[in-house]
Design an enzyme around this catalytic site. Structure first.
Site, PDB file in Angstrom:
ATOM      1  N   TYR A 150      11.548  49.245  43.941  1.00 20.79           N
ATOM      2  CA  TYR A 150      11.835  50.424  43.110  1.00 20.79           C
ATOM      3  C   TYR A 150      10.896  50.949  42.048  1.00 20.79           C
ATOM      4  CZ  TYR A 150      13.659  53.790  39.816  1.00 20.79           C
ATOM      5  OH  TYR A 150      14.351  54.479  39.484  1.00 20.79           O
ATOM      6  N   LYS A 201       8.018  54.379  43.210  1.00 18.16           N
ATOM      7  CA  LYS A 201       8.060  55.475  42.151  1.00 18.16           C
ATOM      8  C   LYS A 201       6.318  55.126  42.352  1.00 18.16           C
ATOM      9  CE  LYS A 201      11.272  57.120  40.602  1.00 18.16           C
ATOM     10  NZ  LYS A 201      11.946  58.842  41.588  1.00 18.16           N
TER      11      LYS A 201
END
Length: 548
Positions: A300, A304
């Site tokens: 994640y 990002k």
């Protein structure tokens, strides 16, 4: 059907790196602007009309401004919002919904908000709009404001657009895309995959490449003033000390060894190689391995980070704001205290503890639980839009965090407050004698204690081997996996710099601070956890349980 609907509505890690651009003053207007009234002025005039305020109170507001009063205008948030139209991704998500509600409630003259939605047809998109937004309890203040015209107002302002962040041109039909590109002033990139152990191919497509596709669409928008992207404060990877508000760039604070095309190829090869459950498992493992290889905790935060770097490299002259919130939790004040959708990072642990499933966890009680209420994130984003939405090609990063202040929330304090509240107000009618949660400094100690707890509470002993039953093993593996996933956060010691965020607050007028406040220093953590967040979390849990 889609075209007709939308077209019809259109007519009603160098850690000490620095940003490449600075903030330039706006050019003065060379014409006489019409006078715009603040919320206070409007409210007082309305009150006077209904006999609630004296005439003198109104006339005092329209007297010529002194130099001091001119300087009290602040950023000019309400003035900026008037007449603006937006394109929002991730519109049915937790943060986006709070932001949309705030925009609609505070800007009486707002334009349209186009909501990118994955739907098979316009009828399905309209249904999603109604089920997930219009009928949501979050919007009850707007419903009170507009009364019987509430639904008509919402359908007039919120325009569902069928599309997909994973497709070129966002998967929007060309005639609709052309219409939208003529209308929108601000793009709000709020979508993303937020699972820490997500499959690598999906995380890359949405989190890493999605912002680039959205940015490319934005470059074709005639009057676009700003591209605002929500990232995460943990996007900088494994860090100690102070995490600065600086852009991420491949070759600078992201290693030049990272090749996005090579990562996509790795993920594609894994998809071809594995199938079924094995495919999901292997792609999750691949995401974790690649993140660890480059210095990130999970797929994640890693993807990002790539997404931010893509925005930085492709932005051209487009003004960009990156908002990096830490752990977003329930609303502090608005539209009412304690609103939450689903469970956030710490919540599954709190709920498991409240249900008596666990009484141990793996953490450092002194680690910083960098929590920020969702309404403060929305307010900060709106203030940043007004500050930077003047067309100046700058790139600004804001850390929306709480650990930089003198009273940050620590893991031990969160556990103490949760125990206190849940003993006084149990989660359900069933009375559970909650022990104070025991914190373990090692994973081995936590695993052993949890195993004993499961054996004792559920009596799931295998008669032959004396160990855990299959059900007990599944439960143990679930919580151990959860502890491993959260380890970067439950042992977090770095602090986030928020110089840019503090400067933004200082530029706001007193009225703007009241209406769009996000000063974390004002949070009473004990009040927030005990009287706001936990009651809100329990309400969300019980409401979901009723629908199951």
């Amino acid at each position: 059907m889609a075209t007709t609907n939308v077209l019809a509505t259109s007519h009603a890690f160098k850690l000490n790196g620095v940003s490449y651009f600075s903030s330039f003053p706006r050019k003065p207007n060379h014409y006489m602007p019409r006078r715009r009234l603040s919320h206070t002025t409007r409210r007082v005039q309305t009150s006077c009309f209904y006999g609630e305020t004296s005439f003198e109170a109104v006339t005092s507001l329209v007297t010529p401004k002194t130099e001091t009063s001119r300087n009290s205008d602040g950023i000019g948030i309400v003035r900026f919002l008037e007449g603006k139209s937006y394109l929002v991704t991730g519109a049915t998500g937790f943060l986006a919904k709070v932001l949309i509600e705030k925009l609609l409630r505070e800007s009486l003259e707002i334009g349209k908000i186009f909501l990118l939605m994955r739907s098979k047809d316009q009828e399905s998109a309209n249904k999603r709009l109604y089920d997930e937004i219009i009928s949501s309890d979050l919007f009850k203040l707007l419903k009170q404001m507009h009364g019987s015209s509430y639904e008509a107002f919402m359908k007039r302002k919120l325009i569902p657009v069928i599309g997909d962040i994973e497709e070129d041109n966002l998967g929007i039909k060309s005639e609709i895309a052309n219409m939208i590109s003529e209308e929108i002033d601000v793009i709000i990139s709020c979508g993303g995959r937020t699972t820490f152990d997500d499959r690598y191919d999906s995380a890359l497509s949405v989190n890493a490449l999605g912002p680039g596709r959205l940015l490319s669409f934005g470059k074709g928008c005639r009057k676009l003033k700003l591209f605002l992207h929500f990232s995460t404060a943990y996007v900088t990877g494994k860090r100690e000390g102070t995490v600065l508000e600086t852009p991420l760039c491949i070759g600078e604070n992201i290693t030049s060894d990272l090749n996005i095309k090579s990562e996509l190829k790795l993920a594609s090869e894994a998809v071809r190689k594995f199938r079924g459950r094995e495919e999901i498992k292997k792609l999750k493992e691949l995401g974790f391995e690649r993140a660890q290889h480059y210095g990130w905790e999970n797929s994640y935060t890693f993807t990002k980070a790539i997404g931010e770097a893509v925005i930085h490299s492709k932005r051209g002259n487009l003004p960009v704001v990156i908002i990096r919130p830490s752990i977003i939790e329930s609303s502090y004040n608005e539209p009412f205290p304690g609103w939450i959708q689903g469970t956030r990072m710490a919540d599954p642990i709190i709920l498991a503890y409240a249900k008596g499933q666990i009484s141990d966890f793996w953490a450092d009680p002194q680690s910083l639980m960098d929590i920020i209420p969702v309404d403060m994130v929305a307010n900060a984003a709106i203030a940043a839009m007004a500050k930077h939405g003047c067309g100046v090609p700058e790139f600004k990063v804001y850390n929306l965090t709480s650990s930089s202040h003198v009273n940050p929330m620590r893991a031990g304090k969160l556990i103490d407050l949760s125990h206190q509240h849940l003993c006084d107000f149990p989660l359900e009618e069933t009375v559970i004698d909650l022990e104070h949660m025991k914190i373990h400094s090692s994973l081995e100690g936590f695993t052993s204690a949890l195993s004993n707890t499961i054996i004792k509470q559920e009596r799931v002993i295998d008669n032959e081997g004396g160990g855990l039953s299959t059900k007990g093993k599944r439960k143990l593996n679930y919580f151990v996996s959860l502890a491993k996933t959260y380890e970067p956060y439950t042992f977090f010691q770095a602090r986030f710099d928020n110089t840019n965020t503090t400067s933004l607050i200082q530029e706001m007028s007193m009225e703007e601070k009241k209406t769009f406040g996000f000063d974390i220093k004002g949070i009473d953590w004990e009040h927030y956890i005990v009287n706001v967040h936990l009651p809100g979390l329990k309400k969300e849990f019980l409401s979901k349980k009723k629908t199951e």
